[in-house]
Design an enzyme around this catalytic site. Structure first.
Site, PDB file in Angstrom:
ATOM      1  N   ARG A  58       0.830  -1.210   0.000  1.00  0.00           N
ATOM      2  CA  ARG A  58       0.000   0.000   0.000  1.00  0.00           C
ATOM      3  C   ARG A  58       0.863   1.259   0.000  1.00  0.00           C
ATOM      4  NH1 ARG A  58      -3.231  -2.587   4.643  1.00  0.00           N
ATOM      5  NH2 ARG A  58      -1.519  -4.041   4.331  1.00  0.00           N
ATOM      6  N   GLU A  95       3.195  -7.016  13.324  1.00  0.00           N
ATOM      7  CA  GLU A  95       2.173  -7.133  14.369  1.00  0.00           C
ATOM      8  C   GLU A  95       1.669  -8.584  14.369  1.00  0.00           C
ATOM      9  OE1 GLU A  95      -1.100  -4.528  13.668  1.00  0.00           O
ATOM     10  OE2 GLU A  95      -2.120  -5.095  15.511  1.00  0.00           O
TER      11      GLU A  95
HETATM   12  P1  AMP Z   1       4.196  -2.533  11.967  1.00  0.00           P
HETATM   13  O1  AMP Z   1       5.435  -3.099  11.369  1.00  0.00           O
HETATM   14  O2  AMP Z   1       3.755  -3.270  13.211  1.00  0.00           O
HETATM   15  O3  AMP Z   1       4.288  -1.036  12.218  1.00  0.00           O
HETATM   16  O4  AMP Z   1       3.028  -2.802  10.925  1.00  0.00           O
HETATM   17  C1  AMP Z   1       2.857  -1.960   9.831  1.00  0.00           C
HETATM   18  C2  AMP Z   1       2.583  -2.723   8.561  1.00  0.00           C
HETATM   19  O5  AMP Z   1       1.659  -3.787   8.749  1.00  0.00           O
HETATM   20  C3  AMP Z   1       1.993  -1.790   7.534  1.00  0.00           C
HETATM   21  O6  AMP Z   1       2.611  -2.058   6.277  1.00  0.00           O
HETATM   22  C4  AMP Z   1       0.531  -2.103   7.533  1.00  0.00           C
HETATM   23  O7  AMP Z   1       0.041  -2.096   6.230  1.00  0.00           O
HETATM   24  C5  AMP Z   1       0.389  -3.471   8.195  1.00  0.00           C
HETATM   25  N1  AMP Z   1      -0.556  -3.479   9.335  1.00  0.00           N
HETATM   26  C6  AMP Z   1      -0.241  -3.698  10.647  1.00  0.00           C
HETATM   27  N2  AMP Z   1      -1.318  -3.647  11.430  1.00  0.00           N
HETATM   28  C7  AMP Z   1      -2.358  -3.365  10.614  1.00  0.00           C
HETATM   29  C8  AMP Z   1      -3.775  -3.160  10.839  1.00  0.00           C
HETATM   30  N3  AMP Z   1      -4.328  -3.226  12.062  1.00  0.00           N
HETATM   31  N4  AMP Z   1      -4.537  -2.870   9.765  1.00  0.00           N
HETATM   32  C9  AMP Z   1      -3.987  -2.775   8.518  1.00  0.00           C
HETATM   33  N5  AMP Z   1      -2.687  -2.970   8.245  1.00  0.00           N
HETATM   34  C10 AMP Z   1      -1.875  -3.264   9.273  1.00  0.00           C
END
Ligand code: AMP
Length: 175
Positions: A58, A95
Site C-alpha cells: 500500500r 504485528e
Molecule cells: P508494523 O510493522 O507493526 O508497524 O506494521 C505496519 C505494517 O503492517 C503496515 O505495512 C501495515 O500495512 C500493516 N498493518 C499492521 N497492522 C495493521 C492493521 N491493524 N490494519 C492494517 N494494516 C496493518
C-alpha cells in the site's frame, strides 16, 4: 472531509484480535484519495526531498503519488524475493508474523534525502527495517509519513529512537 469515515475496519483479520484498517475504500474515493495524498505531501512541500521510498504494497500506491506530487523519484521497498537485481535486506517482526524487506543495492543515491511513506504504522517494525535498509544504502531519512497510526502499539517510540520524525493523518485506538 472526514477521511476516517472512508476507511473500512475488518475485525479479526487476518488473525483474531486484529482490527484490520482497510484503506482500499479510501483509495476508491476520488476526493478522499486526492486529499490523502495532498495531506501526506503538505508538511514536506517546502523541504528538500530527493526521493520517496514506499513500503510494499500500500506504500507503493501512496508513495508513488507523493513522489509524483513532489517531482522526485520513487524507491520501492519490497517484500523478500521480488526484486530482480542485487539486493540488500532486513528482517523484521510484524504485528502478526515476521517478514523481510529488500531494496536494490543501488536504489539510493548516497547522501540523498528520502521521505518514507506507508499506509499505517503499528509497532513500527516494518518502517524501522525500511529505514535501516535505506540508511545502509546511504540515504538520509528526512521523515516518515503515514495515513494511519495505531498509537497503542508504540511505533512513535521506535521512530523517535531512530531519530526520525513522522507525521500521521489519522489515529485509531487498539490494534
Ligand atoms: P508494523 O510493522 O507493526 O508497524 O506494521 C505496519 C505494517 O503492517 C503496515 O505495512 C501495515 O500495512 C500493516 N498493518 C499492521 N497492522 C495493521 C492493521 N491493524 N490494519 C492494517 N494494516 C496493518
Amino acid at each position: 472531509m472526514d477521511l476516517k469515515s472512508l476507511i473500512r475496519t475488518i475485525p479479526d483479520h487476518p488473525h483474531e484480535g486484529i482490527m484490520f484498517r482497510d484503506i482500499t475504500t479510501l483509495f476508491g474515493d476520488a476526493r478522499g484519495f486526492r486529499r490523502t495524498v495532498d495531506e501526506l505531501v503538505q508538511p514536506y512541500a517546502g523541504e528538500k526531498i530527493d526521493a520517496v521510498a514506499g513500503i510494499e504494497a500500500r506504500g507503493f500506491i501512496l508513495g508513488g503519488a507523493v513522489a509524483h506530487q513532489l517531482s522526485v523519484g520513487f524507491i520501492p521497498v519490497r517484500k523478500k524475493g521480488k526484486l530482480p537485481w542485487k539486493t540488500i535486506g532486513a528482517d523484521y517482526a510484524l504485528e502478526y508474523g515476521t517478514d523481510r524487506v529488500e531494496i536494490h543495492e543501488d536504489a539510493v543515491v548516497p547522501g540523498s534525502r528520502v521521505l518514507v511513506v506507508d499506509d499505517l504504522i503499528a509497532t513500527g517494525g516494518t518502517t524501522a527495517a525500511g529505514i535501516e535498509l535505506l540508511r545502509k544504502a546511504g540515504a538520509e531519512i528526512v521523515a516518515c509519513s503515514f495515513v494511519i497510526e495505531l498509537p497503542e502499539l508504540g511505533g512513535a517510540k521506535v521512530l523517535a529512537d531512530l531519530g526520525v520524525p513522522f507525521h500521521a493523518l489519522l489515529q485509531f485506538d487498539g490494534s
